[in-house]
Enzyme design. Structure first.
Site, PDB file in Angstrom:
ATOM      1  N   HIS A  43       2.863  -3.386   3.991  1.00 23.41           N
ATOM      2  CA  HIS A  43       2.058  -2.195   3.328  1.00 23.41           C
ATOM      3  C   HIS A  43       0.200  -3.116   3.335  1.00 23.41           C
ATOM      4  O   HIS A  43      -1.024  -2.479   3.330  1.00 23.41           O
ATOM      5  CB  HIS A  43       1.430  -0.878   2.549  1.00 23.41           C
ATOM      6  CG  HIS A  43       1.242   0.407   2.936  1.00 23.41           C
ATOM      7  ND1 HIS A  43      -0.153   0.206   4.181  1.00 23.41           N
ATOM      8  CD2 HIS A  43       1.446   2.057   2.589  1.00 23.41           C
ATOM      9  CE1 HIS A  43      -0.196   1.654   4.243  1.00 23.41           C
ATOM     10  NE2 HIS A  43       0.802   2.919   3.200  1.00 23.41           N
ATOM     11  N   ARG A  44       0.557  -4.290   3.043  1.00 27.23           N
ATOM     12  CA  ARG A  44      -0.661  -5.218   2.804  1.00 27.23           C
ATOM     13  C   ARG A  44      -1.355  -5.919   3.941  1.00 27.23           C
ATOM     14  O   ARG A  44      -2.289  -5.907   3.975  1.00 27.23           O
ATOM     15  CB  ARG A  44      -0.250  -6.170   1.418  1.00 27.23           C
ATOM     16  CG  ARG A  44       0.491  -5.915   0.565  1.00 27.23           C
ATOM     17  CD  ARG A  44       1.359  -7.252  -0.130  1.00 27.23           C
ATOM     18  NE  ARG A  44       1.974  -7.337   0.673  1.00 27.23           N
ATOM     19  CZ  ARG A  44       2.755  -8.659  -0.412  1.00 27.23           C
ATOM     20  NH1 ARG A  44       2.244 -10.024  -0.861  1.00 27.23           N
ATOM     21  NH2 ARG A  44       3.895  -8.804   1.033  1.00 27.23           N
TER      22      ARG A  44
END
Length: 441
Positions: free
Chosen positions: A414-415
């Site tokens: 998700h980064r």
């Protein structure tokens, strides 16, 4: 002059290994290219070849020795005309006095750039980076410091200035072995803390315990240790987001049957997984925002889809890579996958065949697993988990029918990948699998 044989770095991430077996003994004459030993790395058992000619004078590290650091002298070869009985390893140089060690100028350390096949190729073509003295290997002010995560953590703990350390890894990358004997500086811990994110806490090892329950205790292989370390690191440092879709397989299965009938004279038999590898590669090309790696202050975007395929082997798990799967035919993917999987189970893969990749696929459908969440293989940004194809109630042409359906779950970093982009990839993957003629177009 005696020639020292040192523990080689058989992969870019190797810092130590197990000397599994000597293939020569003291007194043997060897030629360039002769096999000397079998060395167990974190992923495979590989053969170590001789570069020089001579006679094996001393074997310093016995076979079966674990945790032999890269660069350790493991044997000595007597050169032509030398007496093998008198050839000895050169004594290790005495460490310089701490007071006489020069204090290097502090340099701001920047996050290490994630490795990629394209960057490695560029490094080979372009030679030494600007700002590096080719003779000394030292870094000049302002240049990016290349170091493994373990080397950075050790440097921060011991107060070692990485800018003053010569790297012995690929492209001058600093590895753990390079830090032995390196001088500490007072400014190093502070500058490392200010310049780089705080390293994740080292995973705690399970404490040994006693039990009255009948049991056996097996020593962990290097591969199993690496799997434990990398999975712990992945779950502790990567924020996973999971997205699942249900996919109808009937058209894909029909196409597979027709293709196998046509390919039978060539001795090729496609598996469902071969078609899904191709489908994931095409989906990544359609949604390039998911074909990425997170690299600190950079986002690495790949221009081709190299798919790592999870293969179970006796010692654990390994991920051979189908390079450029988006451009290869499904028959080519099938042939390569069978060959890679066979050598993976024999422990004969070369490092470039299992290190890298832009995304992974893991299929547990053959075990009857309906759905699962896979752990991302860093530095990749996603992995696709494939469940079993099952007969389920399904709406076909606005009527309830029975169809073969599988669940696929994408795990995304998700980064680097937003939920909406991950959803687009899952949608593209579903569309390709349910309309499979595009796989052979």
């Amino acid at each position: 002059m005696p020639i020292e044989l040192k523990m080689p770095a058989l992969s870019p991430t190797m810092e130590e290994g197990t000397l599994a077996k000597w293939l020569v003994k003291e007194g043997d004459t060897v030629q360039s290219g002769d096999l000397l030993a079998e060395i167990e790395t974190d992923k495979a058992t590989m053969e170590f070849e001789a570069i020089d000619e001579g006679t094996i004078a001393q074997i310093l590290v016995p076979e079966g020795t674990d945790n032999v650091k890269v660069g350790t002298v493991i044997a000595v070869i007597a050169g032509e005309g030398e007496d093998a009985s008198t050839a000895k390893a050169a004594p290790a140089p005495a460490p310089a006095a701490a007071a006489s060690a020069p204090t290097p100028e502090p340099v701001r350390a920047e996050p290490v750039e994630a490795p990629s096949s394209s960057s490695a190729t560029a490094a080979k073509k372009d030679g030494p980076s600007p700002g590096r003295d080719p003779g000394s290997g030292q870094m000049e002010k302002g240049e990016r410091i290349k170091a493994s995560p373990l080397a950075r953590r050790i440097a921060a703990e011991k107060g070692i200035d990485l800018s003053a350390v010569k790297g012995s890894g690929p492209g001058g990358r600093i590895v753990k072995a390079d830090l032995e004997g390196a001088p500490a500086t007072a400014a190093a811990p502070a500058q490392a803390a200010a310049a780089t994110p705080a390293p994740a806490a080292a995973p705690q090892q399970a404490a040994p315990f006693e039990t009255d329950i009948p049991h056996t205790a097996d020593k962990l292989s290097n591969m199993r240790k690496t799997i434990a370390r990398r999975l712990t690191e992945a779950k502790q440092t990567i924020p996973h987001i999971y997205l699942t879709v249900d996919i109808q397989l009937d058209r894909l299965l029909k196409l597979r049957g027709e293709l196998n009938a046509a390919l039978e004279p060539q001795g090729i038999k496609l598996s469902v997984n071969d078609l899904l590898i191709k489908a994931l590669a095409k989906a990544l090309m359609q949604v390039p925002k998911c074909n990425v790696s997170f690299a600190g202050d950079q986002l690495i975007s790949y221009s081709r889809a190299d798919i790592s395929v999870a293969v179970s082997v006796p010692a654990g798990l390994i991920t051979p890579i189908i390079v450029g799967a988006d451009e290869k035919s499904v028959s080519k993917i099938s042939t390569e996958m069978k060959e890679l999987a066979g050598r993976a189970k024999e422990g004969k893969l070369q490092p470039h065949e299992y290190q890298g990749g832009t995304a992974s696929i893991s299929n547990m459908g053959m075990f009857g697993i309906s759905q699962f969440d896979a752990v991302i293989n860093p530095p990749q940004g996603m992995i696709m988990a494939i469940g079993a194809g099952e007969k389920r109630p399904w709406i076909v042409d606005d009527a309830l029918a029975i169809a073969t359906v599988m669940s696929a779950t994408g795990s995304f970093d998700h980064r680097a990948i937003d939920g909406a982009d991950g959803a687009q990839l899952m949608q593209a993957f579903k569309q390709i699998v349910e309309n499979p003629l595009g796989l052979v177009a």
